[in-house]
Design an enzyme around this catalytic site. Structure first.
Site, PDB file in Angstrom:
ATOM      1  N   CYS A  81      -3.400   6.855   0.971  1.00 24.60           N
ATOM      2  CA  CYS A  81      -3.961   5.867   1.896  1.00 24.60           C
ATOM      3  C   CYS A  81      -5.433   6.187   2.083  1.00 24.60           C
ATOM      4  O   CYS A  81      -5.777   7.282   2.555  1.00 24.60           O
ATOM      5  CB  CYS A  81      -3.212   5.962   3.224  1.00 24.60           C
ATOM      6  SG  CYS A  81      -3.880   4.898   4.510  1.00 24.60           S
ATOM      7  N   CYS A 191      -8.225   0.397  -1.230  1.00 22.84           N
ATOM      8  CA  CYS A 191      -7.011   0.432  -0.402  1.00 22.84           C
ATOM      9  C   CYS A 191      -5.850   0.454  -1.379  1.00 22.84           C
ATOM     10  O   CYS A 191      -5.841  -0.323  -2.352  1.00 22.84           O
ATOM     11  CB  CYS A 191      -6.946  -0.806   0.498  1.00 22.84           C
ATOM     12  SG  CYS A 191      -5.343  -1.053   1.291  1.00 22.84           S
ATOM     13  N   THR A 192      -4.899   1.326  -1.134  1.00 23.09           N
ATOM     14  CA  THR A 192      -3.832   1.506  -2.134  1.00 23.09           C
ATOM     15  C   THR A 192      -2.880   0.316  -2.226  1.00 23.09           C
ATOM     16  O   THR A 192      -2.092   0.227  -3.162  1.00 23.09           O
ATOM     17  CB  THR A 192      -3.032   2.792  -1.836  1.00 23.09           C
ATOM     18  OG1 THR A 192      -2.566   2.753  -0.475  1.00 23.09           O
ATOM     19  CG2 THR A 192      -3.906   4.021  -2.032  1.00 23.09           C
TER      20      THR A 192
HETATM   21  N1  DGL Z   1      -3.017   1.391   1.999  1.00 27.84           N
HETATM   22  C1  DGL Z   1      -3.915   1.848   2.969  1.00 27.84           C
HETATM   23  C2  DGL Z   1      -5.272   2.254   2.454  1.00 27.84           C
HETATM   24  O1  DGL Z   1      -5.362   2.690   1.324  1.00 27.84           O
HETATM   25  C3  DGL Z   1      -3.905   1.294   4.350  1.00 27.84           C
HETATM   26  C4  DGL Z   1      -3.815  -0.133   4.538  1.00 27.84           C
HETATM   27  C5  DGL Z   1      -3.604  -0.389   6.004  1.00 27.84           C
HETATM   28  O2  DGL Z   1      -2.567   0.005   6.516  1.00 27.84           O
HETATM   29  O3  DGL Z   1      -4.495  -0.963   6.637  1.00 27.84           O
HETATM   30  O4  DGL Z   1      -6.252   2.178   3.145  1.00 27.84           O
END
Ligand code: DGL
Length: 270
Positions: A81, A191-192
Site C-alpha cells: 500500500c 496506488c496498488t
Molecule cells: N492501495 C492503496 C495504495 O497503494 C490504498 C488505497 C486506499 O485505500 O486509498 O495507496
C-alpha cells in the site's frame, strides 16, 4: 511489542497487506517471483480506502495488521500500500521483529523512461500529501514535470470489482485525456489498486502511455531482503496462499477470486 522471531524460519509465511484488495496486484508478482513461499494476504477492507484517512488512523490500522501477521508467525511483511508506506513505513520498520518491505511511486524509473519529460502519477491523497512523497519527488523527478492526480472513487470501484464499467470509465477518462493533452508519455501507478485498471487505462490512452507498475520491483526487493536475511524458502515445493479480510460480505470471496485470477477462500481477520 512482539518479541524477536526464532532463527531458522525459512518455511514460515510472508505477510502482505493493503487497505483492501489493491495489494493483490503485488501479491501476484510475489507469487510469480517466489513460488515456494507461503503467503498470507490481509485486506483491511472494513477500513478502505486509507487514502482519505488521517495519519493516526492509518498508523493504528497498520499496527493492528502487523501484530496479526506476527501472530500468524510471518517471517517478513510487505506493506502493499503506497499510502501506508508513505505514512508509517519508518515506524513499522523500527517496531517490527521481521523485515518490512514497502512500496513507493516509481518516480525514478519514470524519469529515466520519459522522453517528453512529463510524467503522470495516479495516487491517493494520503500519498501525495506525505512528506515521504515530497522527498521522493525532490530526489528523483529531476527536470521532469510530474502531473500528480489524486483519484477519488477509483479505489471504491476496484473494491467492487468494477474494472471497466461506465462508472470507472467516467472517472478515468478525463484524467487520461488531460494527461495526454499535457504531453505526458509515462504514467506511474502510485496506488496498488490501479494495476487492475491497466487494460482500461491502455484503452483510454490508445496505448500512448508507458504505464509503470512498481509491483515487480517490490517482489524483487522482497526476494533480496529474504536472501540477505537467510529467510528464503528453498524447498522447491509450491507455497500456499491464505486470504483474510477485516470485512466479509457475500461478495468478498468472489471479488478476491476475480482479482487474484483463481478461486480464493477468505477468512475474517479477527
Ligand atoms: N492501495 C492503496 C495504495 O497503494 C490504498 C488505497 C486506499 O485505500 O486509498 O495507496
Amino acid at each position: 511489542m512482539p518479541a524477536d522471531p526464532a532463527p531458522d524460519l525459512n518455511h514460515l509465511p510472508i505477510g502482505v497487506f493493503d487497505s483492501g484488495l489493491g495489494g493483490l496486484s503485488v501479491l501476484q508478482e510475489i507469487r510469480h517471483h517466489l513460488p515456494a513461499e507461503h503467503l498470507i494476504y490481509v485486506a483491511d477492507s472494513a477500513h478502505a480506502p486509507y487514502g482519505r484517512r488521517s495519519t493516526q488512523d492509518i498508523l493504528k490500522r497498520c499496527i493492528v495488521i502487523r501484530d496479526f501477521l506476527y501472530h500468524q508467525s510471518c517471517k517478513a511483511m510487505v506493506v502493499a500500500c503506497n499510502s501506508a508506506t508513505a505514512i508509517c513505513i519508518d515506524t513499522l520498520r523500527a517496531t517490527s521483529p521481521f523485515p518490512v518491505i514497502g512500496i513507493e511511486p516509481a518516480i525514478k524509473p519514470a524519469a529515466l523512461a520519459s522522453s517528453s519529460g512529463k510524467i503522470g502519477l495516479l495516487a491517493t491523497q494520503a500519498t501525495l500529501e506525505s512528506n515521504r512523497f515530497q522527498s521522493l519527488l525532490q530526489a528523483w523527478a529531476g527536470q521532469c514535470k510530474v502531473f500528480a492526480v489524486p483519484c477519488p472513487g477509483f479505489v471504491e470501484c476496484i473494491e467492487r470489482g468494477d474494472l471497466n464499467g461506465p462508472q470507472v470509465r467516467a472517472l478515468a477518462s478525463p484524467v487520461i485525456q488531460d494527461m495526454l493533452c499535457q504531453g505526458v508519455d509515462t504514467l506511474v501507478l502510485g496506488c496498488t489498486h490501479y494495476p487492475f485498471l491497466i487494460p482500461l487505462l491502455t484503452d483510454l490512452s490508445n496505448g500512448r502511455l508507458n504505464i509503470i507498475n512498481p509491483a515487480p520491483a517490490v517482489a524483487r526487493q522482497l526476494q533480496r531482503r529474504l536472501h540477505d536475511n537467510n529467510l528464503l524458502n528453498v524447498s522447491g515445493s509450491s507455497g500456499q496462499t491464505h486470504f483474510y479480510s477485516s470485512s466479509l460480505t457475500a461478495h468478498t470471496a468472489s471479488i478476491i477470486s476475480q482479482l487474484w485470477g483463481q478461486r480464493a477462500d477468505v477468512q475474517l481477520m479477527r
